[in-house]
Design a protein around this motif. Structure first.
Motif, PDB file in Angstrom:
ATOM      1  N   PRO A   1      39.273  53.558  35.049  1.00  0.00           N
ATOM      2  CA  PRO A   1      38.640  52.495  35.837  1.00  0.00           C
ATOM      3  C   PRO A   1      37.467  51.883  35.070  1.00  0.00           C
ATOM      4  O   PRO A   1      36.773  52.591  34.321  1.00  0.00           O
ATOM      5  CB  PRO A   1      38.174  53.237  37.093  1.00  0.00           C
ATOM      6  CG  PRO A   1      39.109  54.396  37.226  1.00  0.00           C
ATOM      7  CD  PRO A   1      39.423  54.809  35.809  1.00  0.00           C
TER       8      PRO A   1
ATOM      9  N   GLY B   1      45.366  47.116  40.530  1.00  0.00           N
ATOM     10  CA  GLY B   1      45.541  46.743  39.120  1.00  0.00           C
ATOM     11  C   GLY B   1      46.762  45.880  38.882  1.00  0.00           C
ATOM     12  O   GLY B   1      47.221  45.162  39.774  1.00  0.00           O
TER      13      GLY B   1
ATOM     14  N   VAL C   1      49.779  46.694  38.652  1.00  0.00           N
ATOM     15  CA  VAL C   1      50.927  47.037  39.501  1.00  0.00           C
ATOM     16  C   VAL C   1      50.580  46.835  40.982  1.00  0.00           C
ATOM     17  O   VAL C   1      51.277  46.123  41.701  1.00  0.00           O
ATOM     18  CB  VAL C   1      51.381  48.495  39.247  1.00  0.00           C
ATOM     19  CG1 VAL C   1      52.392  48.942  40.276  1.00  0.00           C
ATOM     20  CG2 VAL C   1      51.993  48.585  37.867  1.00  0.00           C
TER      21      VAL C   1
ATOM     22  N   GLU D   1      54.949  43.118  32.528  1.00  0.00           N
ATOM     23  CA  GLU D   1      53.874  42.131  32.607  1.00  0.00           C
ATOM     24  C   GLU D   1      54.350  40.806  32.012  1.00  0.00           C
ATOM     25  O   GLU D   1      55.177  40.785  31.095  1.00  0.00           O
ATOM     26  CB  GLU D   1      52.632  42.653  31.898  1.00  0.00           C
ATOM     27  CG  GLU D   1      51.997  43.767  32.715  1.00  0.00           C
ATOM     28  CD  GLU D   1      50.791  44.389  32.026  1.00  0.00           C
ATOM     29  OE1 GLU D   1      50.085  43.685  31.291  1.00  0.00           O
ATOM     30  OE2 GLU D   1      50.578  45.591  32.243  1.00  0.00           O
TER      31      GLU D   1
ATOM     32  N   THR E   1      53.103  55.833  37.463  1.00  0.00           N
ATOM     33  CA  THR E   1      54.064  56.636  36.697  1.00  0.00           C
ATOM     34  C   THR E   1      53.460  58.019  36.485  1.00  0.00           C
ATOM     35  O   THR E   1      52.351  58.135  35.953  1.00  0.00           O
ATOM     36  CB  THR E   1      54.332  55.964  35.332  1.00  0.00           C
ATOM     37  OG1 THR E   1      54.782  54.634  35.593  1.00  0.00           O
ATOM     38  CG2 THR E   1      55.377  56.725  34.539  1.00  0.00           C
TER      39      THR E   1
ATOM     40  N   ILE F   1      38.211  51.252  43.905  1.00  0.00           N
ATOM     41  CA  ILE F   1      36.804  51.649  43.772  1.00  0.00           C
ATOM     42  C   ILE F   1      36.044  50.642  42.908  1.00  0.00           C
ATOM     43  O   ILE F   1      34.826  50.628  42.908  1.00  0.00           O
ATOM     44  CB  ILE F   1      36.652  53.063  43.145  1.00  0.00           C
ATOM     45  CG1 ILE F   1      37.673  53.258  42.013  1.00  0.00           C
ATOM     46  CG2 ILE F   1      36.760  54.145  44.178  1.00  0.00           C
ATOM     47  CD1 ILE F   1      37.504  54.554  41.251  1.00  0.00           C
ATOM     48  N   ALA F   2      36.760  49.800  42.154  1.00  0.00           N
ATOM     49  CA  ALA F   2      36.098  48.846  41.258  1.00  0.00           C
ATOM     50  C   ALA F   2      35.784  47.552  42.026  1.00  0.00           C
ATOM     51  O   ALA F   2      36.665  46.711  42.239  1.00  0.00           O
ATOM     52  CB  ALA F   2      36.994  48.555  40.055  1.00  0.00           C
TER      53      ALA F   2
ATOM     54  N   ALA G   1      42.551  60.668  44.650  1.00  0.00           N
ATOM     55  CA  ALA G   1      43.101  59.806  45.707  1.00  0.00           C
ATOM     56  C   ALA G   1      43.790  60.673  46.768  1.00  0.00           C
ATOM     57  O   ALA G   1      43.615  60.465  47.976  1.00  0.00           O
ATOM     58  CB  ALA G   1      44.088  58.808  45.097  1.00  0.00           C
TER      59      ALA G   1
HETATM   60  N1  LIG Z   1      51.014  47.829  33.943  1.00  0.00           N
HETATM   61  C1  LIG Z   1      52.300  47.855  34.173  1.00  0.00           C
HETATM   62  O1  LIG Z   1      53.018  46.917  33.837  1.00  0.00           O
HETATM   63  C2  LIG Z   1      52.935  49.039  34.841  1.00  0.00           C
HETATM   64  C3  LIG Z   1      52.210  50.188  35.148  1.00  0.00           C
HETATM   65  N2  LIG Z   1      52.805  51.256  35.775  1.00  0.00           N
HETATM   66  C4  LIG Z   1      52.045  52.432  36.154  1.00  0.00           C
HETATM   67  O2  LIG Z   1      51.250  52.099  37.307  1.00  0.00           O
HETATM   68  C5  LIG Z   1      50.000  52.807  37.291  1.00  0.00           C
HETATM   69  C6  LIG Z   1      48.862  51.806  37.388  1.00  0.00           C
HETATM   70  O3  LIG Z   1      48.944  50.947  36.262  1.00  0.00           O
HETATM   71  P1  LIG Z   1      48.112  49.584  36.212  1.00  0.00           P
HETATM   72  O4  LIG Z   1      48.197  48.889  37.523  1.00  0.00           O
HETATM   73  O5  LIG Z   1      48.545  48.895  34.988  1.00  0.00           O
HETATM   74  O6  LIG Z   1      46.626  50.163  36.020  1.00  0.00           O
HETATM   75  P2  LIG Z   1      45.251  49.406  36.244  1.00  0.00           P
HETATM   76  O7  LIG Z   1      44.243  50.091  35.417  1.00  0.00           O
HETATM   77  O8  LIG Z   1      45.439  47.937  36.093  1.00  0.00           O
HETATM   78  O9  LIG Z   1      44.935  49.674  37.810  1.00  0.00           O
HETATM   79  C7  LIG Z   1      44.601  50.925  38.328  1.00  0.00           C
HETATM   80  C8  LIG Z   1      43.475  50.723  39.338  1.00  0.00           C
HETATM   81  O10 LIG Z   1      43.259  51.934  40.062  1.00  0.00           O
HETATM   82  C9  LIG Z   1      41.879  52.010  40.398  1.00  0.00           C
HETATM   83  N3  LIG Z   1      41.548  53.386  40.771  1.00  0.00           N
HETATM   84  C10 LIG Z   1      41.583  54.491  39.973  1.00  0.00           C
HETATM   85  N4  LIG Z   1      41.273  55.576  40.703  1.00  0.00           N
HETATM   86  C11 LIG Z   1      41.038  55.154  41.987  1.00  0.00           C
HETATM   87  C12 LIG Z   1      40.693  55.819  43.206  1.00  0.00           C
HETATM   88  N5  LIG Z   1      40.543  57.149  43.253  1.00  0.00           N
HETATM   89  N6  LIG Z   1      40.525  55.073  44.331  1.00  0.00           N
HETATM   90  C13 LIG Z   1      40.693  53.716  44.286  1.00  0.00           C
HETATM   91  N7  LIG Z   1      41.035  53.043  43.161  1.00  0.00           N
HETATM   92  C14 LIG Z   1      41.211  53.759  42.031  1.00  0.00           C
HETATM   93  C15 LIG Z   1      41.189  51.517  39.146  1.00  0.00           C
HETATM   94  O11 LIG Z   1      39.855  51.087  39.413  1.00  0.00           O
HETATM   95  C16 LIG Z   1      42.131  50.366  38.707  1.00  0.00           C
HETATM   96  O12 LIG Z   1      41.684  49.109  39.201  1.00  0.00           O
HETATM   97  C17 LIG Z   1      50.012  53.637  36.006  1.00  0.00           C
HETATM   98  O13 LIG Z   1      50.478  54.916  36.327  1.00  0.00           O
HETATM   99  C18 LIG Z   1      51.039  52.930  35.139  1.00  0.00           C
HETATM  100  O14 LIG Z   1      51.661  53.821  34.245  1.00  0.00           O
HETATM  101  C19 LIG Z   1      54.128  51.202  36.127  1.00  0.00           C
HETATM  102  C20 LIG Z   1      54.888  50.091  35.857  1.00  0.00           C
HETATM  103  C21 LIG Z   1      54.353  48.916  35.204  1.00  0.00           C
END
Ligand SMILES: NC(=O)C1=CN([C@@H]2O[C@H](COP(=O)(O)OP(=O)(O)OC[C@H]3O[C@@H](n4cnc5c(N)ncnc54)[C@H](O)[C@@H]3O)[C@@H](O)[C@H]2O)C=CC1
Ligand SMILES: O=C(O)[C@H]1O[C@H](OP(=O)(O)OP(=O)(O)OC[C@H]2O[C@@H](n3ccc(=O)[nH]c3=O)[C@H](O)[C@@H]2O)[C@H](O)[C@@H](O)[C@@H]1O
Length: 441
Positions: free
Chosen positions: A386, A10, A12, A161, A128, A34-35, A109
């Motif tokens: 997801p 994603g 991050v 971002e 987080t 998984i997506a 996971a």
């Molecule tokens: N977006 C941001 O700027 C920031 C986010 N975070 C934290 O990082 C984490 C991720 O955030 P994002 O990247 O924004 O989320 P996102 O939704 O963009 O990405 C998460 C990804 O994980 C995948 N996923 C979920 N379960 C899975 C599994 N069991 N196996 C494989 N893939 C799986 C999803 O399909 C998705 O593509 C969150 O905890 C968020 O709080 C931390 C700092 C900055």
């Protein structure tokens, strides 16, 4: 060759791993998810997220030492270090609903890592998570172990971002938390060696696990609190004739306060501030600290107040009704230089205006029509899952039109709301626009 695997491709996981691959050519990095559509996009010319500088980094490493794949189990099994960067949304049901973090994706996971592993691994919390999550994850990993050693680290991400690549290239700090045992310290050193390829060692902070987990929630809470503080002052400025830009400049020149993060706004948005604050509030409540919980809850309340106040001001300045009136919405992303709309204040503002029967004409340079329509019909917190688990087929809203040009949005409008600070909105010919509006009125 050290092998890294990151679960979650994603906002991050994608940029963080791309930068590690760029800076550490001798490390092989696999980003898995998984997506399938997301992975396909990472492997295509059109990356799934818009982030300045990201295309160049990915193009340089992809196929060399950076790989995107749906073969989650294979890459996890082969790796030495596994980052977990999956969604940690706010729970919508059950104990702690509306506040606590939903660790379903993290837990699945962790169970998968335990199942497929055949060699020792360092497992890194990149998502987080609530403080003390590492304890639960350790239990899952060690319960299933077949003589395999798993060492868990907390390495929260601080990128924002729109500036992700800049932040990753030159972070204020990298934080690594681990157990205060010989294995824990060895794992901390191994991860520190990865970042030390480009981050000065004095900026790599090493702490115990709980400090690292809590520091991430605390940092976001402090940042959000600054915005709510300046937004609260903006309400007082509007009531008294003071100018909030002048006030924030005046207070920001005090070196103890500092100038950053003092821009008054429609309210903060984005996928994390509200989620992490709610999570912090819940943790305080669970630890018998209601006064501390209430203190942080207030930051969210002021943010909600600011969004409502904005809508009320628009409506009251248009003879107390916007029914049937065309309002141009310039900007829908939660901030400039991103196409991300998660928890964008634009959703609440648009819903507020639609509630008063306005007709909206929306333009954002990076957000698609489909995304805007989906956002306006989605339930709170549904977005943070997801893609394949999100509701499909949003109902089209006849009161909303999405256009591909700011002037088109503004044409024949009764009012303009600028909801994202895109640079291109500063360059619009507002004299021409206002003249057209006045003539049309
Ligand atoms: N977006 C941001 O700027 C920031 C986010 N975070 C934290 O990082 C984490 C991720 O955030 P994002 O990247 O924004 O989320 P996102 O939704 O963009 O990405 C998460 C990804 O994980 C995948 N996923 C979920 N379960 C899975 C599994 N069991 N196996 C494989 N893939 C799986 C999803 O399909 C998705 O593509 C969150 O905890 C968020 O709080 C931390 C700092 C900055
Ligand atoms: O954990 C996270 O997800 C990340 O959350 C924020 O990053 P991000 O949400 O991407 O963007 P910010 O620049 O922090 O902006 C958040 C919101 O606050 C608003 N904001 C920001 C600054 C300001 O002065 N005023 C203001 O209203 C922005 O418009 C936006 O809606 C933090 O800045 C990152 O350090 C953190 O890693």
């Amino acid at each position: 060759m050290v092998k890294i695997c990151c679960i979650g491709a994603g906002y991050v996981g994608g940029p963080t791993m791309a930068v590690i691959a760029l800076k550490c050519p001798e490390i092989q990095v696999a980003v898995v998810d998984i997506a399938a559509p997301r992975i396909n996009a990472w492997n295509s010319e059109h990356l799934p997220i818009y982030e300045p500088g990201l295309d160049e980094v990915v193009k340089e490493c992809r196929g060399r030492n950076l790989f995107f794949s749906t073969d989650v189990e294979k890459h996890v099994a082969e790796s030495d270090i596994v980052f977990v960067s999956v969604n940690t949304p706010t729970k919508t049901q059950g104990l702690g609903a509306g506040k606590a973090a939903d660790l379903t994706y993290w837990e699945s996971a962790a169970r998968m890592i335990a199942d497929v592993s055949k060699s020792d691994k360092i497992v890194v919390e990149k998502s987080t998570v609530p403080v003390k999550t590492a304890e639960a994850i350790e239990r899952i990993l060690t319960h299933n172990r077949k003589g395999i050693n798993f060492t868990i680290l907390s390495n929260p991400e601080f990128l924002a971002e729109g500036t992700a690549i800049k932040d990753l290239f030159n972070p204020d700090r990298v934080l690594i938390g681990g157990r205060e045992t010989p294995e824990g310290q060895k794992a901390i050193h191994a991860l520190r060696d990865v970042y030390a390829h480009w981050v000065p060692v004095e900026r790599i902070l090493c702490t115990n696990l709980w400090s690292a987990e809590l520091s991430k929630l605390a940092a976001n809470a402090f940042l959000a609190q600054r915005i709510s503080s300046v937004n609260a002052i903006s309400a007082l400025c509007e009531a008294t004739g003071a100018d909030v830009t002048q006030v924030s400049h005046a207070i920001g020149t005090d070196s103890r306060i500092g100038p950053k993060f003092l821009n008054a706004s429609v309210g903060f948005g984005g996928s994390c501030f509200q989620k992490d604050l709610l999570n912090l509030v819940y943790i305080c409540e669970c630890n018998g600290l209601p006064e501390v919980a209430n203190y942080w809850k207030q930051v969210i309340k002021v943010n909600d107040y600011q969004k409502t106040r904005f809508v009320n001001r628009v409506v009251s300045s248009m003879f107390n009704t916007v029914s049937g009136k065309k309002i141009a919405i310039l900007g829908f992303a939660f901030k400039k230089d991103t196409g991300d709309t998660r928890e964008t204040p634009a959703i609440d503002v648009c819903k507020g205006l639609l509630g008063d029967k306005a007709k909206l004409s929306v333009f954002d340079p990076q957000v698609t029509e489909d995304q805007i329509i989906r956002d306006l019909s989605m339930k709170k917190f549904d977005w943070d899952h997801p893609a394949h688990l999100q509701p499909l087929s949003p109902t089209n809203n006849k009161q909303v039109t999405v256009v591909w040009d700011a002037y088109e949005a503004i044409k024949d409008a009764h009012g303009i709301c600028i909801l994202t600070e895109w640079d291109e909105f500063k360059k619009l010919d507002y004299k021409k626009v206002c003249y057209a509006i006045i003539r049309g009125a």
